[in-house]
Scaffold this motif. Sequence first.
Motif, PDB file in Angstrom:
ATOM      1  N   LEU A 149      -0.789  12.246 -16.655  1.00 36.64           N
ATOM      2  CA  LEU A 149      -1.160  12.677 -17.671  1.00 36.64           C
ATOM      3  C   LEU A 149      -2.719  11.930 -18.326  1.00 36.64           C
ATOM      4  CD1 LEU A 149       2.062  10.299 -18.668  1.00 36.64           C
ATOM      5  CD2 LEU A 149       1.867  12.796 -18.707  1.00 36.64           C
ATOM      6  N   ARG A 150      -2.439  12.279 -19.856  1.00 38.94           N
ATOM      7  CA  ARG A 150      -4.317  12.103 -19.477  1.00 38.94           C
ATOM      8  C   ARG A 150      -4.463  12.101 -21.177  1.00 38.94           C
ATOM      9  NH1 ARG A 150      -4.187  11.291 -15.098  1.00 38.94           N
ATOM     10  NH2 ARG A 150      -6.371  12.213 -13.935  1.00 38.94           N
ATOM     11  N   SER A 151      -4.846  11.362 -22.345  1.00 41.67           N
ATOM     12  CA  SER A 151      -4.567  10.802 -23.925  1.00 41.67           C
ATOM     13  C   SER A 151      -6.724  10.781 -23.690  1.00 41.67           C
ATOM     14  CB  SER A 151      -4.266  10.192 -24.429  1.00 41.67           C
ATOM     15  OG  SER A 151      -4.923   8.341 -23.767  1.00 41.67           O
ATOM     16  N   LYS A 152      -6.892  10.998 -25.100  1.00 42.51           N
ATOM     17  CA  LYS A 152      -8.451  10.580 -25.453  1.00 42.51           C
ATOM     18  C   LYS A 152      -8.407   9.542 -25.750  1.00 42.51           C
ATOM     19  CE  LYS A 152      -9.515  15.571 -26.211  1.00 42.51           C
ATOM     20  NZ  LYS A 152      -7.814  16.142 -25.740  1.00 42.51           N
ATOM     21  N   ASP A 153      -8.049   8.774 -26.561  1.00 47.72           N
ATOM     22  CA  ASP A 153      -8.190   8.054 -27.483  1.00 47.72           C
ATOM     23  C   ASP A 153      -7.110   7.578 -28.723  1.00 47.72           C
ATOM     24  OD1 ASP A 153      -7.841   9.384 -30.235  1.00 47.72           O
ATOM     25  OD2 ASP A 153     -10.526   9.464 -30.027  1.00 47.72           O
ATOM     26  N   SER A 154      -6.240   7.463 -29.209  1.00 48.39           N
ATOM     27  CA  SER A 154      -4.194   7.516 -29.651  1.00 48.39           C
ATOM     28  C   SER A 154      -3.181   7.365 -29.266  1.00 48.39           C
ATOM     29  CB  SER A 154      -5.149   8.101 -31.301  1.00 48.39           C
ATOM     30  OG  SER A 154      -5.035   9.454 -30.741  1.00 48.39           O
ATOM     31  N   VAL A 155      -2.949   7.436 -27.825  1.00 40.31           N
ATOM     32  CA  VAL A 155      -1.787   7.864 -27.089  1.00 40.31           C
ATOM     33  C   VAL A 155      -1.644   6.926 -25.607  1.00 40.31           C
ATOM     34  CG1 VAL A 155      -0.334   9.236 -26.600  1.00 40.31           C
ATOM     35  CG2 VAL A 155      -1.413   9.387 -28.368  1.00 40.31           C
ATOM     36  N   ASP A 156      -1.624   5.938 -26.200  1.00 42.04           N
ATOM     37  CA  ASP A 156      -1.589   5.209 -24.959  1.00 42.04           C
ATOM     38  C   ASP A 156       0.137   5.387 -23.070  1.00 42.04           C
ATOM     39  OD1 ASP A 156      -0.887   2.744 -22.530  1.00 42.04           O
ATOM     40  OD2 ASP A 156      -0.199   1.574 -24.029  1.00 42.04           O
ATOM     41  N   VAL A 157      -0.842   6.214 -22.876  1.00 46.78           N
ATOM     42  CA  VAL A 157       0.263   7.278 -21.496  1.00 46.78           C
ATOM     43  C   VAL A 157       0.502   6.716 -20.778  1.00 46.78           C
ATOM     44  CG1 VAL A 157      -1.164   9.544 -22.406  1.00 46.78           C
ATOM     45  CG2 VAL A 157      -2.105   8.197 -20.284  1.00 46.78           C
ATOM     46  N   SER A 158       0.443   5.428 -20.368  1.00 43.63           N
ATOM     47  CA  SER A 158       0.756   4.236 -19.388  1.00 43.63           C
ATOM     48  C   SER A 158       1.990   3.957 -19.903  1.00 43.63           C
ATOM     49  CB  SER A 158      -0.059   2.690 -19.278  1.00 43.63           C
ATOM     50  OG  SER A 158       0.010   2.247 -20.220  1.00 43.63           O
ATOM     51  N   ALA A 159       2.484   3.673 -21.902  1.00 39.78           N
ATOM     52  CA  ALA A 159       3.936   3.750 -22.319  1.00 39.78           C
ATOM     53  C   ALA A 159       4.384   4.300 -21.628  1.00 39.78           C
ATOM     54  CB  ALA A 159       3.416   2.940 -23.643  1.00 39.78           C
ATOM     55  N   VAL A 160       4.090   6.161 -22.420  1.00 39.39           N
ATOM     56  CA  VAL A 160       5.098   7.426 -22.178  1.00 39.39           C
ATOM     57  C   VAL A 160       5.534   7.214 -19.907  1.00 39.39           C
ATOM     58  CG1 VAL A 160       4.766   9.482 -22.157  1.00 39.39           C
ATOM     59  CG2 VAL A 160       4.136   8.273 -23.934  1.00 39.39           C
ATOM     60  N   ALA A 161       4.285   7.116 -19.711  1.00 40.73           N
ATOM     61  CA  ALA A 161       4.681   7.348 -18.032  1.00 40.73           C
ATOM     62  C   ALA A 161       5.604   6.182 -17.753  1.00 40.73           C
ATOM     63  CB  ALA A 161       3.164   7.003 -17.407  1.00 40.73           C
ATOM     64  N   ALA A 162       5.917   5.138 -18.297  1.00 36.47           N
ATOM     65  CA  ALA A 162       6.499   4.052 -18.042  1.00 36.47           C
ATOM     66  C   ALA A 162       7.796   4.534 -18.894  1.00 36.47           C
ATOM     67  CB  ALA A 162       6.266   2.817 -18.679  1.00 36.47           C
ATOM     68  N   GLN A 163       8.161   5.066 -19.888  1.00 34.05           N
ATOM     69  CA  GLN A 163       9.305   5.238 -20.128  1.00 34.05           C
ATOM     70  C   GLN A 163      10.299   6.386 -18.931  1.00 34.05           C
ATOM     71  OE1 GLN A 163       9.770   6.380 -24.369  1.00 34.05           O
ATOM     72  NE2 GLN A 163       8.123   6.110 -24.822  1.00 34.05           N
ATOM     73  N   LEU A 164       8.912   7.123 -18.378  1.00 35.91           N
ATOM     74  CA  LEU A 164      10.235   8.488 -17.361  1.00 35.91           C
ATOM     75  C   LEU A 164       9.591   7.700 -15.810  1.00 35.91           C
ATOM     76  CD1 LEU A 164       7.972  10.981 -19.519  1.00 35.91           C
ATOM     77  CD2 LEU A 164      10.117  10.480 -19.127  1.00 35.91           C
ATOM     78  N   GLY A 165       8.975   6.751 -15.622  1.00 32.16           N
ATOM     79  CA  GLY A 165       9.448   6.103 -14.825  1.00 32.16           C
ATOM     80  C   GLY A 165       8.089   5.668 -13.738  1.00 32.16           C
ATOM     81  N   GLY A 166       6.906   5.631 -14.645  1.00 30.18           N
ATOM     82  CA  GLY A 166       5.791   5.266 -14.019  1.00 30.18           C
ATOM     83  C   GLY A 166       5.415   4.935 -14.447  1.00 30.18           C
ATOM     84  N   GLY A 167       3.798   4.730 -14.035  1.00 30.99           N
ATOM     85  CA  GLY A 167       2.647   3.447 -15.002  1.00 30.99           C
ATOM     86  C   GLY A 167       1.357   4.428 -14.907  1.00 30.99           C
ATOM     87  N   GLY A 168       0.595   3.644 -15.147  1.00 28.99           N
ATOM     88  CA  GLY A 168      -1.076   3.913 -15.228  1.00 28.99           C
ATOM     89  C   GLY A 168      -1.320   2.872 -16.129  1.00 28.99           C
ATOM     90  N   HIS A 169      -2.643   4.199 -16.684  1.00 29.76           N
ATOM     91  CA  HIS A 169      -3.910   2.613 -17.603  1.00 29.76           C
ATOM     92  C   HIS A 169      -3.298   3.591 -18.883  1.00 29.76           C
ATOM     93  CE1 HIS A 169      -5.736   2.032 -14.007  1.00 29.76           C
ATOM     94  NE2 HIS A 169      -5.909   3.151 -14.008  1.00 29.76           N
ATOM     95  N   ARG A 170      -4.043   2.972 -20.079  1.00 25.76           N
ATOM     96  CA  ARG A 170      -3.784   2.953 -21.756  1.00 25.76           C
ATOM     97  C   ARG A 170      -4.201   4.740 -21.408  1.00 25.76           C
ATOM     98  NH1 ARG A 170      -2.925   1.668 -26.671  1.00 25.76           N
ATOM     99  NH2 ARG A 170      -4.127   3.162 -27.870  1.00 25.76           N
ATOM    100  N   PHE A 171      -5.702   5.401 -20.654  1.00 27.24           N
ATOM    101  CA  PHE A 171      -5.380   6.469 -21.144  1.00 27.24           C
ATOM    102  C   PHE A 171      -5.800   7.474 -19.593  1.00 27.24           C
ATOM    103  CE2 PHE A 171      -8.276   4.122 -23.784  1.00 27.24           C
ATOM    104  CZ  PHE A 171      -8.015   4.336 -25.281  1.00 27.24           C
ATOM    105  N   ALA A 172      -5.128   6.779 -18.553  1.00 29.38           N
ATOM    106  CA  ALA A 172      -4.270   7.985 -17.080  1.00 29.38           C
ATOM    107  C   ALA A 172      -3.125   7.227 -16.489  1.00 29.38           C
ATOM    108  CB  ALA A 172      -5.886   8.047 -16.385  1.00 29.38           C
ATOM    109  N   ALA A 173      -2.214   8.249 -16.953  1.00 29.67           N
ATOM    110  CA  ALA A 173      -1.066   7.557 -16.318  1.00 29.67           C
ATOM    111  C   ALA A 173      -0.483   8.940 -15.448  1.00 29.67           C
ATOM    112  CB  ALA A 173      -0.129   6.599 -16.849  1.00 29.67           C
TER     113      ALA A 173
END
Length: 337
Positions: free
Chosen positions: A293-317
């Motif tokens: 997952l990647r995002s540009k500047d307004s979506v925290d994809v680490s939170a999205v990934a965490a919901q789906l069993g993963g994790g990472g950074h705010r803009f790369a997860a």
Amino acid sequence: MPTESGQEVSELSDADLAPAIDALTSASSVTVLCHLQPDADTIGSGLALAIALDRRNVPVQVSFAEPAILPDSLQTLPGGDFLVAPDEVADEVDLLVTVDCGSVGRLGRLRDRLDGARRTVVVDHHRSNTCFGEINVVDAAAESTASVIARLLDLMGAEIDKDVAHCLYAGLVTDTGSFRWVRPGTHALAERLLETGIDGGRIARALLDTHPFGWLPMLSRVLGSAELVQECAQGRGLVYAVVERSDVGDLRSEEVESVIDIVRTTSDAEVAAVFKEMPDGDATDGPLWSVSLRSKDSVDVSAVAAQLGGGGHRFAAGYTTRGPIAELVSALTDALE
């Protein structure tokens, strides 16, 4: 702690790092474990630390669970002599250090080596890190684990010479996306590493801009699968592509990992995702997928990934999941709402 520009600055003081420094400088033997499907940040961090420990006459091993062979782009990093196969990793060791591993699961089958270590240190920069070590050095504001290692080496009094700098620069240039994602101090660290005499341009090209010819037809097939879901992420848009095993052939894992860097350039979508089918001996519940997952500047994809069993950074997860692709896309779009 955010600055006025919204960038985070480390709140880890030298005192916070003191337990890790004590463990590193007093260890009689060390195992350094990198994460599955290693990238330049985990390997560069691990090898830089190994070089420094070896210079202190400390026996040290570096390893990762899979794949069997280090990606070609990483094989020129100094310190490769410290790498050992998973089966050769000592069952018992004075100190075990993990680098760039957000959770025990990222160690794969080497997770059992934690039980045989007298002490454990976790060094990372992922906000989603589960802090599974006895000592946890997790700087969520750092742009790379290599940056955290550089600070630890300084506190250890270790020299950051050309070999160590090469390893650290590899992690820094890749995890910042060629310095697209930086914080105060990033360029200062890069300049310090370059001053040792390393060829930054050559290192970056080898890691980010070199692919075999077979990558081009693979990319053509995969990009042909791309879909745009404009209404997703509250109207900010999701673009995704699918990499099936049949698309990959004999290409290296690093070629597959690079697809997300192409897909995320789509101007119509805030979020980009690439579903990569993984080798799997048990597909009774559907194929196994690794999702970037990647995002540009307004979506925290680490939170999205965490919901789906993963994790990472705010803009790369990322995360790993199983099932038919239509169901997995639906699960992702739901998590983005």
